[in-house]
Structure formats: C-alpha cells, structure tokens
Scaffold this motif. Structure first.
Motif, PDB file in Angstrom:
ATOM      1  N   GLY A 132       0.782  -1.227   0.000  1.00 15.05           N
ATOM      2  CA  GLY A 132       0.000   0.000   0.000  1.00 15.05           C
ATOM      3  C   GLY A 132       0.812   1.275   0.000  1.00 15.05           C
ATOM      4  N   ARG A 133       2.122   1.153  -0.155  1.00 17.76           N
ATOM      5  CA  ARG A 133       2.997   2.328  -0.116  1.00 17.76           C
ATOM      6  C   ARG A 133       3.631   2.577  -1.483  1.00 17.76           C
ATOM      7  NH1 ARG A 133       2.932  -0.495   4.385  1.00 17.76           N
ATOM      8  NH2 ARG A 133       3.128   0.471   6.441  1.00 17.76           N
ATOM      9  N   VAL A 134       3.578   3.818  -1.901  1.00 15.58           N
ATOM     10  CA  VAL A 134       4.254   4.243  -3.126  1.00 15.58           C
ATOM     11  C   VAL A 134       5.520   4.999  -2.726  1.00 15.58           C
ATOM     12  CG1 VAL A 134       4.127   5.763  -5.142  1.00 15.58           C
ATOM     13  CG2 VAL A 134       2.151   4.360  -4.502  1.00 15.58           C
ATOM     14  N   GLY A 135       6.637   4.607  -3.322  1.00 18.39           N
ATOM     15  CA  GLY A 135       7.897   5.305  -3.089  1.00 18.39           C
ATOM     16  C   GLY A 135       8.298   6.073  -4.333  1.00 18.39           C
ATOM     17  N   ILE A 136       8.653   7.333  -4.156  1.00 20.67           N
ATOM     18  CA  ILE A 136       9.087   8.178  -5.270  1.00 20.67           C
ATOM     19  C   ILE A 136      10.436   8.770  -4.867  1.00 20.67           C
ATOM     20  CG2 ILE A 136       8.521  10.102  -6.789  1.00 20.67           C
ATOM     21  CD1 ILE A 136       5.586   9.788  -5.804  1.00 20.67           C
ATOM     22  N   ALA A 137      11.496   8.405  -5.585  1.00 19.00           N
ATOM     23  CA  ALA A 137      12.851   8.785  -5.168  1.00 19.00           C
ATOM     24  C   ALA A 137      13.616   9.457  -6.291  1.00 19.00           C
ATOM     25  CB  ALA A 137      13.619   7.546  -4.689  1.00 19.00           C
ATOM     26  N   ALA A 138      14.499  10.358  -5.916  1.00 12.52           N
ATOM     27  CA  ALA A 138      15.384  11.038  -6.858  1.00 12.52           C
ATOM     28  C   ALA A 138      16.799  11.033  -6.293  1.00 12.52           C
ATOM     29  CB  ALA A 138      14.914  12.475  -7.097  1.00 12.52           C
ATOM     30  N   PRO A 139      17.804  11.105  -7.175  1.00 16.58           N
ATOM     31  CA  PRO A 139      19.190  11.014  -6.721  1.00 16.58           C
ATOM     32  C   PRO A 139      19.729  12.336  -6.197  1.00 16.58           C
ATOM     33  CG  PRO A 139      19.139  11.233  -9.096  1.00 16.58           C
ATOM     34  CD  PRO A 139      17.705  11.166  -8.646  1.00 16.58           C
ATOM     35  N   ILE A 140      20.672  12.221  -5.274  1.00 20.79           N
ATOM     36  CA  ILE A 140      21.418  13.376  -4.774  1.00 20.79           C
ATOM     37  C   ILE A 140      22.879  13.172  -5.160  1.00 20.79           C
ATOM     38  CG2 ILE A 140      22.196  14.591  -2.696  1.00 20.79           C
ATOM     39  CD1 ILE A 140      19.541  13.786  -1.389  1.00 20.79           C
ATOM     40  N   PHE A 141      23.458  14.220  -5.745  1.00 20.85           N
ATOM     41  CA  PHE A 141      24.833  14.134  -6.247  1.00 20.85           C
ATOM     42  C   PHE A 141      25.763  15.064  -5.469  1.00 20.85           C
ATOM     43  CE2 PHE A 141      21.995  13.265  -9.803  1.00 20.85           C
ATOM     44  CZ  PHE A 141      22.511  12.078 -10.308  1.00 20.85           C
ATOM     45  N   ARG A 142      27.031  14.668  -5.433  1.00 26.82           N
ATOM     46  CA  ARG A 142      28.089  15.546  -4.944  1.00 26.82           C
ATOM     47  C   ARG A 142      29.264  15.378  -5.896  1.00 26.82           C
ATOM     48  NH1 ARG A 142      29.002  14.704   0.985  1.00 26.82           N
ATOM     49  NH2 ARG A 142      29.791  12.691   0.291  1.00 26.82           N
ATOM     50  N   ASP A 143      29.704  16.491  -6.464  1.00 25.54           N
ATOM     51  CA  ASP A 143      30.790  16.459  -7.448  1.00 25.54           C
ATOM     52  C   ASP A 143      30.497  15.482  -8.582  1.00 25.54           C
ATOM     53  OD1 ASP A 143      32.239  18.322  -5.987  1.00 25.54           O
ATOM     54  OD2 ASP A 143      33.228  16.770  -4.790  1.00 25.54           O
ATOM     55  N   GLY A 144      29.239  15.388  -8.981  1.00 28.97           N
ATOM     56  CA  GLY A 144      28.867  14.558 -10.115  1.00 28.97           C
ATOM     57  C   GLY A 144      28.627  13.101  -9.797  1.00 28.97           C
ATOM     58  N   ASP A 145      28.907  12.666  -8.571  1.00 27.15           N
ATOM     59  CA  ASP A 145      28.708  11.269  -8.184  1.00 27.15           C
ATOM     60  C   ASP A 145      27.456  11.135  -7.316  1.00 27.15           C
ATOM     61  OD1 ASP A 145      31.081  10.429  -9.447  1.00 27.15           O
ATOM     62  OD2 ASP A 145      32.260  10.999  -7.677  1.00 27.15           O
ATOM     63  N   VAL A 146      26.670  10.086  -7.553  1.00 19.90           N
ATOM     64  CA  VAL A 146      25.490   9.873  -6.729  1.00 19.90           C
ATOM     65  C   VAL A 146      25.939   9.438  -5.330  1.00 19.90           C
ATOM     66  CG1 VAL A 146      25.199   7.459  -7.497  1.00 19.90           C
ATOM     67  CG2 VAL A 146      23.230   8.741  -6.601  1.00 19.90           C
ATOM     68  N   VAL A 147      25.439  10.132  -4.315  1.00 24.86           N
ATOM     69  CA  VAL A 147      25.838   9.835  -2.936  1.00 24.86           C
ATOM     70  C   VAL A 147      24.654   9.438  -2.061  1.00 24.86           C
ATOM     71  CG1 VAL A 147      27.887  11.304  -2.984  1.00 24.86           C
ATOM     72  CG2 VAL A 147      25.684  12.281  -2.281  1.00 24.86           C
ATOM     73  N   ALA A 148      23.445   9.701  -2.545  1.00 20.39           N
ATOM     74  CA  ALA A 148      22.264   9.439  -1.717  1.00 20.39           C
ATOM     75  C   ALA A 148      21.015   9.534  -2.577  1.00 20.39           C
ATOM     76  CB  ALA A 148      22.192  10.432  -0.554  1.00 20.39           C
ATOM     77  N   SER A 149      19.882   9.288  -1.945  1.00 21.79           N
ATOM     78  CA  SER A 149      18.598   9.526  -2.602  1.00 21.79           C
ATOM     79  C   SER A 149      17.631  10.090  -1.579  1.00 21.79           C
ATOM     80  CB  SER A 149      18.035   8.237  -3.213  1.00 21.79           C
ATOM     81  OG  SER A 149      17.715   7.288  -2.214  1.00 21.79           O
ATOM     82  N   ILE A 150      16.708  10.885  -2.073  1.00 16.20           N
ATOM     83  CA  ILE A 150      15.622  11.387  -1.232  1.00 16.20           C
ATOM     84  C   ILE A 150      14.340  10.778  -1.765  1.00 16.20           C
ATOM     85  CG2 ILE A 150      15.361  13.507  -2.602  1.00 16.20           C
ATOM     86  CD1 ILE A 150      14.497  14.923  -0.032  1.00 16.20           C
ATOM     87  N   SER A 151      13.515  10.276  -0.863  1.00 16.37           N
ATOM     88  CA  SER A 151      12.324   9.545  -1.291  1.00 16.37           C
ATOM     89  C   SER A 151      11.119   9.961  -0.483  1.00 16.37           C
ATOM     90  CB  SER A 151      12.555   8.033  -1.140  1.00 16.37           C
ATOM     91  OG  SER A 151      11.414   7.301  -1.523  1.00 16.37           O
ATOM     92  N   MET A 152      10.027  10.131  -1.186  1.00 17.33           N
ATOM     93  CA  MET A 152       8.737  10.386  -0.561  1.00 17.33           C
ATOM     94  C   MET A 152       7.984   9.067  -0.495  1.00 17.33           C
ATOM     95  SD  MET A 152       5.797  12.961  -1.976  1.00 17.33           S
ATOM     96  CE  MET A 152       4.242  13.158  -1.122  1.00 17.33           C
ATOM     97  N   VAL A 153       7.545   8.675   0.689  1.00 24.13           N
ATOM     98  CA  VAL A 153       6.791   7.430   0.869  1.00 24.13           C
ATOM     99  C   VAL A 153       5.367   7.827   1.251  1.00 24.13           C
ATOM    100  CG1 VAL A 153       6.633   5.244   2.089  1.00 24.13           C
ATOM    101  CG2 VAL A 153       8.881   6.252   1.631  1.00 24.13           C
ATOM    102  N   VAL A 154       4.424   7.443   0.398  1.00 18.74           N
ATOM    103  CA  VAL A 154       3.045   7.903   0.562  1.00 18.74           C
ATOM    104  C   VAL A 154       2.101   6.738   0.288  1.00 18.74           C
ATOM    105  CG1 VAL A 154       2.951   8.694  -1.847  1.00 18.74           C
ATOM    106  CG2 VAL A 154       1.414   9.716  -0.171  1.00 18.74           C
ATOM    107  N   GLY A 155       0.951   6.753   0.925  1.00 15.56           N
ATOM    108  CA  GLY A 155      -0.038   5.715   0.685  1.00 15.56           C
ATOM    109  C   GLY A 155      -0.523   5.739  -0.754  1.00 15.56           C
ATOM    110  N   ALA A 156      -0.755   4.575  -1.326  1.00 18.13           N
ATOM    111  CA  ALA A 156      -1.194   4.500  -2.720  1.00 18.13           C
ATOM    112  C   ALA A 156      -2.485   5.282  -2.933  1.00 18.13           C
ATOM    113  CB  ALA A 156      -1.377   3.041  -3.123  1.00 18.13           C
TER     114      ALA A 156
END
Length: 256
Positions: free
Chosen positions: A195-219
């Motif tokens: 029942g959970r939808v995850g929507i995530a985007a990448p976080i970069f530092r100096d051009g390299d992916v270092v993390a992601s931020i994600s919104m977790v919301v009910g479908a």
C-alpha cells in the motif's frame, strides 16, 4: 591479517541476525587464535565499542550511540537535506514521510527521516537498517546512476536476489535501470511495504550519486489524476536543490 584489520573485522561480525558473540566464536570466524581475539575484544571493550552482555558474550557498546549522536548533529548531508525534506512535504502532502538514504556496501540505508503532520502509513525504512539494494525506489535510483563498473559489481554480488525479482541477465538489469536515469526518478508501488508508493530522486556531490531522497506515501493519496507525477516533479526538484547545496558546501573555504 594486520591487527587493525582484526579490530574492524570483529566489529563487522555484529548485526541484527547475530548481535552477540563470544571470544571463541570471534576467533573461529576470523581464523585467529583465541588469545589474539581476546586481546582485541578487551581493547574494544575498554573503549566502549563492545560491551559484555551475557556470561561469555559481547554486543556492540555505547561508543556507537555517541558517534551516532555526532553524525546526526554534524553530517553535512543530513544538515543540508533536512530543510528540503520539510519543504517537500509542504509542496506535496503531509500524508507522507520523506527519507534520506545512502548506499552502504551492498545495501541501502536510511540515515534520516521526516514525518508528515497528517496521519499516514509508516515508512518501512528505519534509520540504520540495511535494506535491499535492488528493491524499492530509494535503492533503484541510486543504482541507476552508478557507473557501469560499480553497477556490474553489484550485479555479480547480488545476482541471486536480482534473478529472484524477475531480471535474468546483466543486460536486462541495465535495461531496467536506464529509464530511471533518463527520467531522473524512480517510482515503486508496494515493492517494500504494501500500500505504499515510493518516489525517489538522486542526490549528487561532485557529479557522483551519494544518496537519494524519497517520498513514501499511501497508494490512495496518489490516485487522483496527475498527482503522482506532480509528486515526482517535486521530489526531483528538491533533490537537485540539495545537490547544488552539497556542491556549494564542498567548494566553500574552510574557516581557519
């Protein structure tokens, strides 16, 4: 094995599946003498990294709690991302949680979470818990932005889990990730928690992916036409802002 490696290897034995070890078990696991294992365990215990928790067993000690507190207060990624995480909830819905994840070895790990003010389904990601690197939006968007060499290593080490998800070849694995890289976000439905939808985007530092931020919301929150796409646009915009701030912080001169 150098003594420094013994110390690190001992600490790496401990996890939620096996939180307590005896000196004899540590020696057997590392292939060292009981005398060597005892000497290293004694040093770790004296410095608070291990703690006697039973008659003969040891668990992780209070030093890690202290260091966790230091990280929470000083980690540049957490400090820079937190305002954006609150902003994301304000721009989308308070019926959600926003999580910040990093890759750690062959897993993805939540390092910070901000809860919306309205009632919502709890996110399955807890701070410090090792989660799958091949399932869920936070992991998939990080994978999609890894260089081929690093991605190939993940595939070889995680091939069994990847095949279990229905992906049967290295090329198929890359093909599944390519659209995520192109669109700049990953969206999954009930892949980690029902029942959970995850929507995530990448976080970069100096051009390299270092993390992601994600919104977790009910479908149910995303069922209104166009709402999921609007949420995805907001997540990618906030991730881009955090990336710019990280680059700016890295470029700023340090105070003398």
């Amino acid at each position: 094995m150098p003594r420094q490696s013994h110390i690190v290897s001992i600490l790496q034995l401990f996890d939620t599946a096996r939180p307590v070890w005896t000196v004899e078990e540590i020696a057997a696991a590392l292939g060292v003498s009981v005398r060597t294992a005892y000497r290293n365990v004694r040093e770790l215990t004296q410095n608070g990294f291990l703690d006697p928790v039973s008659r003969a067993g040891y668990g992780l000690g209070p030093a890690f709690i202290r260091f966790d507190s230091v990280i929470r207060d000083t980690d540049p990624l957490i400090r820079i991302a937190t305002p954006g995480m609150h902003e994301l909830l304000n721009r989308t819905s308070q019926e959600a949680a926003v999580i910040l994840c990093r890759r750690f070895k062959d897993c993805v790990m939540s390092v910070h979470k901000v809860e919306g003010a309205a009632p919502h389904l709890p996110a399955s990601y807890e701070r410090g818990a090792a989660m799958s690197l091949v399932l869920g939006a936070p992991a998939k968007i990080i994978l999609a932005h890894l260089p081929d060499r690093a991605l190939r290593g993940v595939y070889l080490r995680q091939e069994e889990a990847i095949r279990a998800s229905g992906i049967d070849t290295w090329q198929h694995f890359k093909d599944q990730l390519r659209p995520l890289r192109k669109h700049g976000y990953a969206m999954t439905d009930s892949e980690i928690g029902p029942g959970r939808v995850g929507i995530a985007a990448p976080i970069f530092r100096d051009g390299d992916v270092v993390a992601s931020i994600s919104m977790v919301v009910g479908a149910s929150v995303t069922r209104e036409a166009g709402r999921a796409e609007a949420f995805a646009s907001a997540v990618t915009a906030v991730a881009a802002d955090i990336s710019r701030l990280l680059d700016g912080a890295a470029a700023a001169p340090r105070e003398a």
